[in-house]
Design a protein around this motif. Structure first.
Motif, PDB file in Angstrom:
ATOM      1  N   ASP A 100       0.858  -1.203  -0.090  1.00 46.65           N
ATOM      2  CA  ASP A 100       0.120  -0.050  -0.098  1.00 46.65           C
ATOM      3  C   ASP A 100       0.950   1.146  -0.083  1.00 46.65           C
ATOM      4  N   LEU A 101       2.057   1.062   0.787  1.00 50.67           N
ATOM      5  CA  LEU A 101       2.829   2.540   0.747  1.00 50.67           C
ATOM      6  C   LEU A 101       3.409   2.594  -0.419  1.00 50.67           C
ATOM      7  N   TYR A 102       3.934   1.439  -1.202  1.00 49.57           N
ATOM      8  CA  TYR A 102       4.368   1.576  -2.465  1.00 49.57           C
ATOM      9  C   TYR A 102       3.841   2.326  -3.421  1.00 49.57           C
ATOM     10  N   ALA A 103       2.231   1.730  -3.331  1.00 46.31           N
ATOM     11  CA  ALA A 103       1.226   2.495  -4.328  1.00 46.31           C
ATOM     12  C   ALA A 103       0.878   3.834  -3.889  1.00 46.31           C
ATOM     13  N   LEU A 104       1.157   4.165  -2.543  1.00 46.15           N
ATOM     14  CA  LEU A 104       0.740   5.873  -2.293  1.00 46.15           C
ATOM     15  C   LEU A 104       1.969   6.488  -2.791  1.00 46.15           C
ATOM     16  N   VAL A 105       3.226   5.993  -2.673  1.00 43.36           N
ATOM     17  CA  VAL A 105       4.414   7.017  -3.199  1.00 43.36           C
ATOM     18  C   VAL A 105       4.223   6.922  -4.698  1.00 43.36           C
ATOM     19  N   ASN A 106       4.224   5.567  -5.388  1.00 47.35           N
ATOM     20  CA  ASN A 106       4.237   5.483  -6.869  1.00 47.35           C
ATOM     21  C   ASN A 106       2.842   5.087  -7.386  1.00 47.35           C
ATOM     22  N   PRO A 107       2.003   6.050  -7.558  1.00 49.77           N
ATOM     23  CA  PRO A 107       0.608   5.325  -7.917  1.00 49.77           C
ATOM     24  C   PRO A 107       0.530   4.688  -9.232  1.00 49.77           C
ATOM     25  N   LEU A 108       1.507   4.561  -9.947  1.00 52.50           N
ATOM     26  CA  LEU A 108       1.533   3.686 -11.031  1.00 52.50           C
ATOM     27  C   LEU A 108       1.439   2.222 -10.793  1.00 52.50           C
ATOM     28  N   VAL A 109       1.963   2.023  -9.776  1.00 52.53           N
ATOM     29  CA  VAL A 109       2.036   0.675  -9.302  1.00 52.53           C
ATOM     30  C   VAL A 109       0.577   0.199  -9.047  1.00 52.53           C
ATOM     31  N   ALA A 110      -0.279   1.043  -8.470  1.00 53.10           N
ATOM     32  CA  ALA A 110      -1.863   0.736  -8.344  1.00 53.10           C
ATOM     33  C   ALA A 110      -2.579   0.540  -9.822  1.00 53.10           C
ATOM     34  N   THR A 111      -2.098   1.322 -10.724  1.00 54.02           N
ATOM     35  CA  THR A 111      -2.553   1.175 -11.977  1.00 54.02           C
ATOM     36  C   THR A 111      -2.288  -0.224 -12.743  1.00 54.02           C
ATOM     37  N   ILE A 112      -0.845  -0.261 -12.752  1.00 57.06           N
ATOM     38  CA  ILE A 112      -0.109  -1.474 -13.355  1.00 57.06           C
ATOM     39  C   ILE A 112      -0.822  -2.641 -12.757  1.00 57.06           C
ATOM     40  N   ASP A 113      -0.599  -2.768 -11.608  1.00 55.39           N
ATOM     41  CA  ASP A 113      -0.959  -4.046 -10.675  1.00 55.39           C
ATOM     42  C   ASP A 113      -2.425  -4.167 -11.184  1.00 55.39           C
ATOM     43  N   GLY A 114      -3.395  -3.271 -10.882  1.00 51.58           N
ATOM     44  CA  GLY A 114      -4.655  -3.345 -11.121  1.00 51.58           C
ATOM     45  C   GLY A 114      -5.187  -3.975 -12.367  1.00 51.58           C
ATOM     46  N   LEU A 115      -4.442  -3.264 -13.519  1.00 55.97           N
ATOM     47  CA  LEU A 115      -4.660  -3.702 -14.913  1.00 55.97           C
ATOM     48  C   LEU A 115      -4.428  -5.363 -14.888  1.00 55.97           C
ATOM     49  N   ARG A 116      -3.296  -5.580 -14.547  1.00 53.69           N
ATOM     50  CA  ARG A 116      -2.900  -6.985 -14.655  1.00 53.69           C
ATOM     51  C   ARG A 116      -3.536  -7.846 -13.835  1.00 53.69           C
ATOM     52  N   GLN A 117      -3.860  -7.665 -12.482  1.00 55.67           N
ATOM     53  CA  GLN A 117      -4.571  -8.519 -11.672  1.00 55.67           C
ATOM     54  C   GLN A 117      -6.017  -8.568 -12.227  1.00 55.67           C
ATOM     55  N   SER A 118      -6.664  -7.573 -12.675  1.00 55.33           N
ATOM     56  CA  SER A 118      -8.102  -7.799 -13.229  1.00 55.33           C
ATOM     57  C   SER A 118      -8.316  -8.282 -14.529  1.00 55.33           C
ATOM     58  N   LEU A 119      -7.451  -7.598 -15.551  1.00 57.65           N
ATOM     59  CA  LEU A 119      -7.611  -7.799 -16.994  1.00 57.65           C
ATOM     60  C   LEU A 119      -6.868  -9.017 -17.409  1.00 57.65           C
ATOM     61  N   LEU A 120      -5.809  -9.265 -16.875  1.00 54.38           N
ATOM     62  CA  LEU A 120      -4.996 -10.299 -17.242  1.00 54.38           C
ATOM     63  C   LEU A 120      -5.257 -11.728 -16.542  1.00 54.38           C
TER      64      LEU A 120
ATOM     65  N   SER B 202      -7.446  -2.034  -1.289  1.00 56.12           N
ATOM     66  CA  SER B 202      -6.531  -1.141  -0.518  1.00 56.12           C
ATOM     67  C   SER B 202      -5.446  -0.527  -1.177  1.00 56.12           C
ATOM     68  N   THR B 203      -4.883  -1.482  -2.033  1.00 54.37           N
ATOM     69  CA  THR B 203      -3.695  -0.903  -3.027  1.00 54.37           C
ATOM     70  C   THR B 203      -4.267   0.230  -4.033  1.00 54.37           C
ATOM     71  N   PHE B 204      -5.143   0.111  -4.559  1.00 50.30           N
ATOM     72  CA  PHE B 204      -5.919   1.022  -5.326  1.00 50.30           C
ATOM     73  C   PHE B 204      -6.399   2.461  -4.757  1.00 50.30           C
ATOM     74  N   VAL B 205      -7.065   2.297  -3.401  1.00 50.50           N
ATOM     75  CA  VAL B 205      -7.176   3.319  -2.514  1.00 50.50           C
ATOM     76  C   VAL B 205      -5.941   4.291  -2.236  1.00 50.50           C
ATOM     77  N   PHE B 206      -4.980   3.511  -1.709  1.00 47.51           N
ATOM     78  CA  PHE B 206      -3.637   4.132  -1.444  1.00 47.51           C
ATOM     79  C   PHE B 206      -2.947   4.796  -2.742  1.00 47.51           C
ATOM     80  N   GLY B 207      -3.298   4.197  -3.994  1.00 49.50           N
ATOM     81  CA  GLY B 207      -2.726   4.826  -5.125  1.00 49.50           C
ATOM     82  C   GLY B 207      -3.450   5.816  -5.734  1.00 49.50           C
ATOM     83  N   LEU B 208      -4.872   5.850  -5.439  1.00 47.49           N
ATOM     84  CA  LEU B 208      -5.775   6.923  -5.657  1.00 47.49           C
ATOM     85  C   LEU B 208      -5.328   8.258  -4.694  1.00 47.49           C
ATOM     86  N   VAL B 209      -5.205   8.012  -3.614  1.00 45.05           N
ATOM     87  CA  VAL B 209      -4.980   9.125  -2.613  1.00 45.05           C
ATOM     88  C   VAL B 209      -3.520   9.689  -2.902  1.00 45.05           C
ATOM     89  N   GLY B 210      -2.645   8.734  -3.132  1.00 44.89           N
ATOM     90  CA  GLY B 210      -1.273   9.282  -3.598  1.00 44.89           C
ATOM     91  C   GLY B 210      -1.578  10.373  -4.875  1.00 44.89           C
TER      92      GLY B 210
END
Lengths: 294, 395
Positions: free
Chosen positions: A235-255, A263-271
């Motif tokens: 979550d902290l990683y996603a907060l500092v680098n929100p691209l983490v949330a985007t890339i991981d989210g895309l892979r998890q859901s799409l692939l 929680s990763t997404f929310v932290f990414g969004l807040v970041g």
């Protein structure tokens, strides 16, 4: 006409050495009114983005094919060197590594294009800045428009990759697509605004842009998966680098067809929103003096 | 709320950094920190001080002044490109700016793309630009070249495109800085014509130029900026006159009549002790002091303030050492009311050198009728008053 005549007393008036204390210009941050101003200038953003896209491929032989070639070459490089030689895989999932890497490369490409071009957009457009008024944030925004064109072309290539490798995208991915891309947009714009205005005053930053992008390519899970990082660290990683949330989210859901880690997404969004707000505030604060130093 | 086309500046001040000294990273970051926290640095100079102007819609104003007097800075502030350090600026409506030659022209794009780009910078939609597109191409005489990249244009073509775009997209306020200095005479005339046309449509014009004749021909009002301060503001002829006078006065100090002959005094009077008047004779009395034998031609001219006279008369002088008085009787002066400067100089015929350099010796205020107004954008070379009689018959 009468109001204009200030002749006689203009000459005889004594002018003080300093303007009256209360009359100094203070840059004010009106979020709503500046957003409204940008909205009114949306045609201009489009025109500028169009201009940049055209200028980029003018006098090139391959033209728009370059927009497809760049991510494809990177993908091949990753597949050969990272997967084969360094034995990094798609996170124990039974998916083609090429598609996995491409899903990371698209958001990263969007960010790096926006950042590299947008960060220098004010410096590059001084000829316009010094002659015509427009809300200055449209220049970084136009760079984002250029990156969006690349992203759309990349999206078509992605669909093609899915088809060629026989991978079926999962439907949850399409639901999450918009919020995930929003995180990417907000983060990219925020950082770019911050850098674009700062570069005008401190040209040293310009030299650090390529360095920052190289560092970012490793600090973002483009070539590797996030499997090694879990819980609050992730979550902290996603907060500092929100691209983490985007890339991981895309892979998890799409692939993978997994549920997106909320929680990763929310932290990414807040970041991402924090980057955007801070970047915009700094930009607006620095904006008034840009024409003086540019 | 001011009407569209108004231009207003209230107590505008503009400060620039003083001299760019060596700037290290630490200085830079300090300066930025100062800017962010609102505490400006110390070293600065004022480029504009306490500027108050109020231009109603449809008016035309010329900004004149020496180099570095703040004209271009003022124009940049009016376009909102620069922010004033203090004070407020209000410009209502769409602003078309032509600052330096190629405002907003991008070299990599074609002429067509540039027209649309500039149109959107001015806040016009694509359809609105498309409506005026043919006029712009026609005015700029670009024809087929409109689809060529601008970097392959000649500088004249670039300028024509720039002016065409700014003047044809029908701004409410048109700000023009020194564009007439470039381009051939025919194009300058067409620019002036176009400005007159734009003015007739109710556009407000602010023109910055060193070409005083063009300013006088185009603008009804003048503002004279001197070292960042408004020195005079009002009807354009008066302001330009004042400006010229100050320039001459400055030059006057630099001239030293020295050598074998000098003018000790000069007086210009009307006939029979009356005040000097237009279409009446004028007597000029010049006292001279020679330290040696002089032979040369005395030239005497009358100008509006510059060293360029409206007319010149001359007289052959043979002087012994001592003091002399030369009286010149000028016939009925064909000049309108106003202030004029009498210039004189003595040229040695033998080797063509100045015995007395050409310099103003006195000035004279003429009473009488003024000139009929000239149409906008028609430049008159010299203020000559010719009486005229008119008749109108139906035939």
């Amino acid at each position: 006409m009468e109001a204009f005549v200030a002749g006689p007393d203009a000459a005889s008036r004594v002018i003080p050495n300093e303007p009256p204390a209360g009359s100094y210009f203070k840059p004010k941050l009106h979020l709503i009114s500046s957003v409204r101003e940008v909205w009114r200038a949306r045609v201009l953003v489009r025109t500028l983005a169009e201009r940049d896209v055209r200028v980029r491929y003018k006098q090139t032989v391959l033209g728009f094919a370059w927009a497809i070639l760049m991510p494809l070459v990177l993908m091949v490089v990753f597949t050969v060197f990272v997967k084969r030689f360094a034995k990094v895989d798609a996170g124990n999932q039974d998916v083609p590594y090429a598609v996995f890497a491409y899903l990371g490369l698209l958001p990263w490409g969007f960010f790096s294009t926006t950042f590299a071009a947008g960060g220098l957009s004010l410096v590059a457009n001084t000829a316009l800045l010094n002659k015509v008024y427009c809300p200055r944030e449209i220049f970084p925004m136009a760079s984002m428009g250029v990156a969006s064109v690349d992203l759309s072309i990349g999206g078509v290539v992605l669909a093609f990759l899915f088809a060629v490798t026989g991978t079926v995208p999962h439907w949850q991915g399409l639901v999450w697509l918009i919020p995930e891309l929003f995180v990417m947009l907000a983060f990219s714009l925020g950082i770019t605004l911050l850098v674009a205005a700062s570069v005008v005053y401190l040209r040293d930053i310009r030299q650090t842009i390529p360095l920052f992008l190289q560092f970012g390519l490793f600090a973002t899970p483009v070539a590797y998966s996030l499997n090694g990082i879990t819980g609050p660290q992730r979550d902290l990683y996603a907060l500092v680098n929100p691209l983490v949330a985007t890339i991981d989210g895309l892979r998890q859901s799409l692939l993978f067809g997994h549920h997106v880690q909320v929680s990763t997404f929310v932290f990414g969004l807040v970041g991402a929103l924090t980057y955007l707000l801070v970047g915009y505030a700094v930009f607006k604060k620095l904006e008034p003096g840009i024409a003086d130093v540019a | 709320m001011l009407p569209e086309g108004s231009v207003r500046a209230d107590g505008v001040w503009k400060r620039f950094k003083a001299d760019p000294i060596r700037r290290t990273f630490r200085d830079q970051s300090k300066a930025i920190a100062g800017r962010v926290t609102g505490k400006g640095g110390r070293g600065h100079r004022w480029a504009l001080r306490d500027i108050n102007i109020d231009v109603p819609p449809g008016a035309s104003v010329g900004l004149i002044g020496a180099n570095g007097s703040g004209k271009s800075t003022m124009l940049k502030i009016l376009t909102r490109v620069m922010y004033p350090t203090a004070g407020t600026v209000t410009v209502m409506g769409r602003v078309g700016a032509l600052i330096e030659v190629r405002a907003g022209i991008h070299p990599e794009l074609t002429g067509r793309e540039n027209v649309y780009l500039y149109g959107s910078l001015m806040g016009l939609s694509r359809a609105q630009v498309a409506e005026r597109f043919d006029d712009i191409v026609g005015f700029a005489e670009l024809d087929a070249a409109i689809d060529r990249q601008v970097k392959f244009y000649s500088s004249g073509m670039q300028m024509r495109l720039g002016f065409g775009v700014a003047a044809f997209l029908e701004p409410h306020v048109l700000l023009v800085d020194e564009v007439l200095a470039v381009g051939d005479a025919a194009f300058q005339q067409r620019c002036l014509d176009r400005m007159r046309h734009v003015l007739a449509q109710g556009t407000t014009l602010v023109l910055v130029s060193h070409d005083l004749a063009a300013v006088e021909a185009t603008c009804e009002r003048g503002i004279w900026l001197d070292k960042g301060v408004i020195r005079a503001m009002g009807p354009v002829r008066e302001v330009i006159g004042e400006y010229r006078r100050s320039v001459e006065a400055q030059l006057d100090h630099e001239l030293h009549a020295s050598g074998a002959l000098r003018v000790t005094s000069a007086v210009a009077d009307g006939v029979d002790g009356g005040p000097p008047a237009s279409q009446r004779p004028l007597d000029v009395t010049i006292a001279l002091e020679a330290t040696e034998r002089i032979s040369g031609r005395l030239y005497l001219g009358v100008s509006e303030g510059t060293a360029t006279p409206i007319f010149v008369v001359s007289y052959w002088l043979e002087l012994e050492p001592g003091t002399h008085e030369v009286r010149c009787h000028l016939g009925d002066l064909p000049l309108p009311a106003g202030r004029y400067f009498v210039y004189a100089g003595v040229i040695d015929r033998v080797d063509d050198h100045d015995v007395v350099p050409w310099h103003p010796i006195t000035h004279v205020d003429l009473f009488g009728p003024g000139l009929d107004p000239t149409p906008v954008a028609v430049v008159r070379l010299a203020p000559v008053l010719v009486s005229s009689g008119w008749e109108l018959d139906r035939t």
